[in-house]
Design a protein around this motif. Sequence first.
Motif, PDB file in Angstrom:
ATOM      1  N   LEU A  16       0.838  -1.197   0.000  1.00 33.91           N
ATOM      2  CA  LEU A  16       0.000   0.000   0.000  1.00 33.91           C
ATOM      3  C   LEU A  16       0.874   1.248   0.000  1.00 33.91           C
ATOM      4  O   LEU A  16       1.714   1.422   0.884  1.00 33.91           O
ATOM      5  N   CYS A  89       1.941   1.924  -9.628  1.00 34.47           N
ATOM      6  CA  CYS A  89       1.294   0.615  -9.551  1.00 34.47           C
ATOM      7  C   CYS A  89       2.083  -0.483 -10.260  1.00 34.47           C
ATOM      8  O   CYS A  89       1.672  -1.649 -10.259  1.00 34.47           O
ATOM      9  N   ARG A  93       0.956  -2.609  -4.956  1.00 31.91           N
ATOM     10  CA  ARG A  93      -0.281  -3.334  -5.244  1.00 31.91           C
ATOM     11  C   ARG A  93      -1.520  -2.448  -5.075  1.00 31.91           C
ATOM     12  O   ARG A  93      -2.496  -2.595  -5.802  1.00 31.91           O
ATOM     13  N   ARG A  94      -1.481  -1.539  -4.097  1.00 33.47           N
ATOM     14  CA  ARG A  94      -2.587  -0.607  -3.884  1.00 33.47           C
ATOM     15  C   ARG A  94      -2.008   0.793  -3.691  1.00 33.47           C
ATOM     16  O   ARG A  94      -0.898   0.955  -3.198  1.00 33.47           O
ATOM     17  N   CYS A  96      -3.259   4.926  -2.537  1.00 31.14           N
ATOM     18  CA  CYS A  96      -4.285   5.865  -2.082  1.00 31.14           C
ATOM     19  C   CYS A  96      -3.741   7.284  -2.147  1.00 31.14           C
ATOM     20  O   CYS A  96      -2.699   7.602  -1.556  1.00 31.14           O
ATOM     21  N   ARG A 116      -8.849   2.681 -12.026  1.00 28.92           N
ATOM     22  CA  ARG A 116      -9.555   1.460 -11.621  1.00 28.92           C
ATOM     23  C   ARG A 116     -10.117   0.730 -12.844  1.00 28.92           C
ATOM     24  O   ARG A 116     -10.113  -0.506 -12.890  1.00 28.92           O
ATOM     25  N   ASP A 121      -5.687  -1.002  -8.377  1.00 32.31           N
ATOM     26  CA  ASP A 121      -6.418  -0.865  -7.119  1.00 32.31           C
ATOM     27  C   ASP A 121      -6.046   0.476  -6.480  1.00 32.31           C
ATOM     28  O   ASP A 121      -5.134   0.567  -5.654  1.00 32.31           O
ATOM     29  N   TRP A 215     -10.908  -0.386   3.421  1.00 30.21           N
ATOM     30  CA  TRP A 215     -10.677  -0.393   1.970  1.00 30.21           C
ATOM     31  C   TRP A 215     -11.938  -0.754   1.179  1.00 30.21           C
ATOM     32  O   TRP A 215     -11.996  -1.703   0.420  1.00 30.21           O
TER      33      TRP A 215
END
Length: 224
Positions: A16, A89, A93-94, A96, A116, A121, A215
Motif C-alpha cells: 500500500l 502501480c 499493489r494498492r 491511495c 480502476r 487498485d 478499503w
Amino acid sequence: MQISRARSADTADVDLLLVPVGATEQHGPHLPLGTDTAVALAVATRLGLPTTAPIAFGASGEHEGFPGTISIGTETLAAVLVETGRSACRWARRLCFVNGHGGNVPALVTATTLLRYEGRDVAWHSCGVPGADAHAGRHETSVMLALTPDDVALDRAEAGNTAPLRELMPRISAGSIRDVSPNGVLGDPTGASAGEGAETVAVMAAALRDALADWRVSEHGRLS
C-alpha cells in the motif's frame, strides 16, 4: 517510511502506497501557500506507511485572484494523478491519494475512475474534520501551528467571511474567493492553538487509518 530513492525489483514490492496531494494557494495573510500540501503530507506520514513526496500543485483556480497561487487546473492535475498511479502501480499493489484541498476532488474522481477501469487498485481520501471552518480559519491555523509554527504569522491573522460555505459556493463558483472574502479567509482564526491542531491531525490520521483498513472504494474512487 518515506520513499526517497529507487529500489531494486526484488525489494520494491509495496502492498500500500500513500500519495499526498496538496495545492499551492493563498491562505489569507497569515498562513503559507503550501498549507494544504503540509496537511496532506502530515496526515499520510502519521501512519508509518510507504509515502511518496507530495504533489504540491493542485486545482486552485478559485484562489488565483491572490498573488502566490499556482493552479494547474483539473484536467492537468487529473493527468498527473493518472500517470503517477500508472507508474507507482508497477511496484505497489494498492495506492491511495491523500488529499488536502477540496478543489482537487473532481480531478481525483476522474483519475481514480480511469485507473480502476484499467485494473489498478487505486482510491482517494480527503483530510478533514466535521464542523471545521472552510479556509484559513481556526481549524487550518491550529493545524499549521502544530506542524510548522514558524510559518504562521499570527500577528497578521484576521477574520474573513464566516458564512457557511454552502451559502458562499454559488458566488465562488461563478467568480472567485476574492468575490466573497477580500482577505482570502473563509472563517475566523481567532483562538487557534497548536494543541487543537495536534488533536485535529490525530483525528484526520485516524480517519485515514480506518478507511484504509476497511478499503471499501465507492463508485467515485473514494474510500468510504
